[in-house]
Design an enzyme around this catalytic site. Sequence first.
Site, PDB file in Angstrom:
ATOM      1  N   SER A 163       0.797  -1.234   0.000  1.00  0.00           N
ATOM      2  CA  SER A 163       0.000   0.000   0.000  1.00  0.00           C
ATOM      3  C   SER A 163       0.828   1.281   0.000  1.00  0.00           C
ATOM      4  CB  SER A 163      -0.920   0.024   1.219  1.00  0.00           C
ATOM      5  OG  SER A 163      -0.159   0.006   2.403  1.00  0.00           O
TER       6      SER A 163
ATOM      7  N   ASP B 107      -3.070   7.905   8.428  1.00  0.00           N
ATOM      8  CA  ASP B 107      -3.940   7.000   9.173  1.00  0.00           C
ATOM      9  C   ASP B 107      -3.048   6.195  10.109  1.00  0.00           C
ATOM     10  OD1 ASP B 107      -2.786   4.978   7.614  1.00  0.00           O
ATOM     11  OD2 ASP B 107      -4.496   4.826   6.253  1.00  0.00           O
TER      12      ASP B 107
ATOM     13  N   HIS C  43      -0.186   4.641   7.470  1.00  0.00           N
ATOM     14  CA  HIS C  43       0.453   5.263   6.316  1.00  0.00           C
ATOM     15  C   HIS C  43       0.808   6.717   6.564  1.00  0.00           C
ATOM     16  CE1 HIS C  43      -2.222   2.023   4.796  1.00  0.00           C
ATOM     17  NE2 HIS C  43      -1.134   1.702   4.148  1.00  0.00           N
TER      18      HIS C  43
END
Length: 706
Positions: free
Chosen positions: A36, A325, A328
């Site tokens: 991600s 978040d 990340h």
Amino acid sequence: MFTLSLLILILFHTVGAATTPPKNATFPAIIVFGDSIVDPGNNNYIITLAKCDFSPYGRDFEGGKPTGRFSNGKLATDLLAEAYGVKELLPAYLDPNLQIEDLLTGVSFASGGSGYDPLTAKLETALPLSDQLDMFRSYLSKLKSAVGEEKTSAIMSKSLFIVFSGSNDIAQTYNLIRRAQYDIESYTDLTVSFALSFLQELYGLGARKVGVFSAPPIGCVPSQRTIRGGIERKCSQKENQAAILFNSKISSKVDALSKQFPDFRIVYLDVFNPLLSLIKNPARYGFEVVNKGCCGTGNIEVSLLCNRLEDAITCTDASKYIFWDSFHPTEKAYKIIASQIVQKHTKGSFTSAKLNAVVDVEPTISVFLACFLTLDVESIVIKIFYALGDSILDPGNNNYIATIVKCNFSPYGRDLKGRRKGRFSNGKIPADFVAEYYGVKELVPPYLDPSLQLQDLLTGVSFASGASGYDPLTSKLASALSPSDQLELFKGYISKVKSAVGEEKTAAIVSKSLCLISSGSDDIANNYELLPFRRAHYDDEAYANLTASYASVFIKELVKLGVRKIGVFSAPPIGCVPSQRTLGGGIDRECSQKANNLAKLFNSKLSSQIDGLSKEFPDSRIVYLDVYNPLLSLIKNPAKNGFEVVNKGCCGTGVIEVSVLCNKLEEAKTCKNASNHIFWDSYHPTEKAYKILTSQLINKYSSRLL
Ligand SMILES: *[C@@H]1O[C@H](CO)[C@@H](O)[C@H](O)[C@H]1NC(C)=O
Ligand SMILES: *[C@@H]1O[C@H](CO)[C@@H](O)[C@H](O)[C@H]1NC(C)=O
Ligand SMILES: *[C@@H]1O[C@H](CO)[C@@H](O)[C@H](O)[C@H]1NC(C)=O
């Protein structure tokens, strides 16, 4: 008009294809693999929970657009592509709008939730590196048919390849599953051997300049602080040590590869130390918050948990935060790290064998963190029955997932005489009684039971998971299956049935099935009351609003999937269960009025959401099922039904034991005959109480549901 614009389009594309990269471009293309941290939206196009193509993700992106990037703005790979003069944004390969000129300057194949260990992508239904390589192969053949074989291999040999993976392996897969088979020493050997064969394949496919990122200081990301950092939410040293171990092994393998193939410029890029130094010296870069993400409470929210419903408590200025978040980094943190790389390595630096890039790394989404959510849904058609939800309707799904909220051991199921383990009671649960009443079957199986046959599926199953709740955080805290996990399972169920009986018949079955949902009590008892995360941001009413909104979103999803008959249990008088009496009922162990009031508040919000939904979907039957008053009246008038004990469970001392606390060692203290108790353990009713309550519900609501 049409012809003209088509012509322009074709011309444009041809020109684009022939265009050489900008004069100062260091590389013709940048090609990215991994998780991600470097996924610009491939997960938008696959079936996975590891997504973020919704607000507030992308809030600071151009146009405030959620693109699928796991941040508030650009990713480090976008910023690198820009700085190296390649292009402004590095797109997701699966984006169907990509043109040949987009392909020629590079794409990302990365998928949030993946890792070097193939099991990691499996856990998150992300694209494993082997799939990413397959996509790369088809990319190569597209390029070949556009610009020819020779030019394609020339481009590949000059392009920059970036590989960013490994943190999910350590943070998720090892902690959840692999730990049972491997210690961290042998697990890091395993992941590094997977990494090595991936890098060798990449070389075989023509890559010659590859930057392999280290694992980041995973123990310092907000969610790992919450889960493993103790009460002060310190960095988890264990996770950081695992990252260091992995890094030492991968860096020596990378060195070995570059010696093995002299024309292979492969470089290990340390992001561990640069990110750690950012976290240790935040003020130097104008950061104010290092241990929480901007989104939501900042403690745990990532992916599906970081959504619009959290907007009220999401920070307004992400540039004060290192993390966007709980996993990340923010765009600003990415920017600092990308510019550190570029400063150290200007033009052509990837041709030198030594490269100390600095890039921020964060593990991807973890769907499996830990949750206390309870969502029980049961679906009954005269022939079919499904259940979704929490422990009230979970016949044993939790046997098959990594959670401590289990009960597949004695004395649970004592009165079922060994048939099917995992029900949170001494015998049958409401799911079973409902199925039995409608003549479907005697026991409803858990969907996750691997021995289920088609016939079992066709007569209905339960997706419920003990300790889940409407609030996704609740499930996360208990590692239970969240509502969205249960929906994904339900989707998988539908496709299995489709392949067996066809699309049309499946739709008919689903639309006639009765679906029961029971959830909400764990939100109140195990999340809001017990833990500080939600209380810090929501008062009682606001939290009731939040959970009821989550309930409504969940029900809508079921309707979208074709379910038309939905019964939604209210919260019970949660303050009167034995454990709440012990914790909140004072010395006399009265019902906790506070918990009961929270349940009533939630029920009023839930029932008005359900009213709204029945108006919105007039061809559906969505019915609020009051269990609050029936259970309270059972507790107030026990003798009427032959009950003698109302304030203690049968198991153990009866005042606190539930799940792992209610076990064989407690047998000496456990009551001999559960049928004079309303509660089996400190949280769940006995089979007899369930039987009485279920038959009352059926009498009252059957005609409105079916
Ligand atoms: C390449 O050119 C672009 C646009 O002229 C510029 O913004 C960028 O800084 C340049 N990059 C390098 C590495 O010189
Ligand atoms: C809860 O929702 C109701 C109805 O939408 C609204 O009137 C009320 O202000 C909300 N309360 C809080 C505390 O958010
Ligand atoms: C438990 O008690 C009930 C009612 O008192 C009785 O009908 C039942 O047979 C008893 N069960 C056992 C296993 O003794």
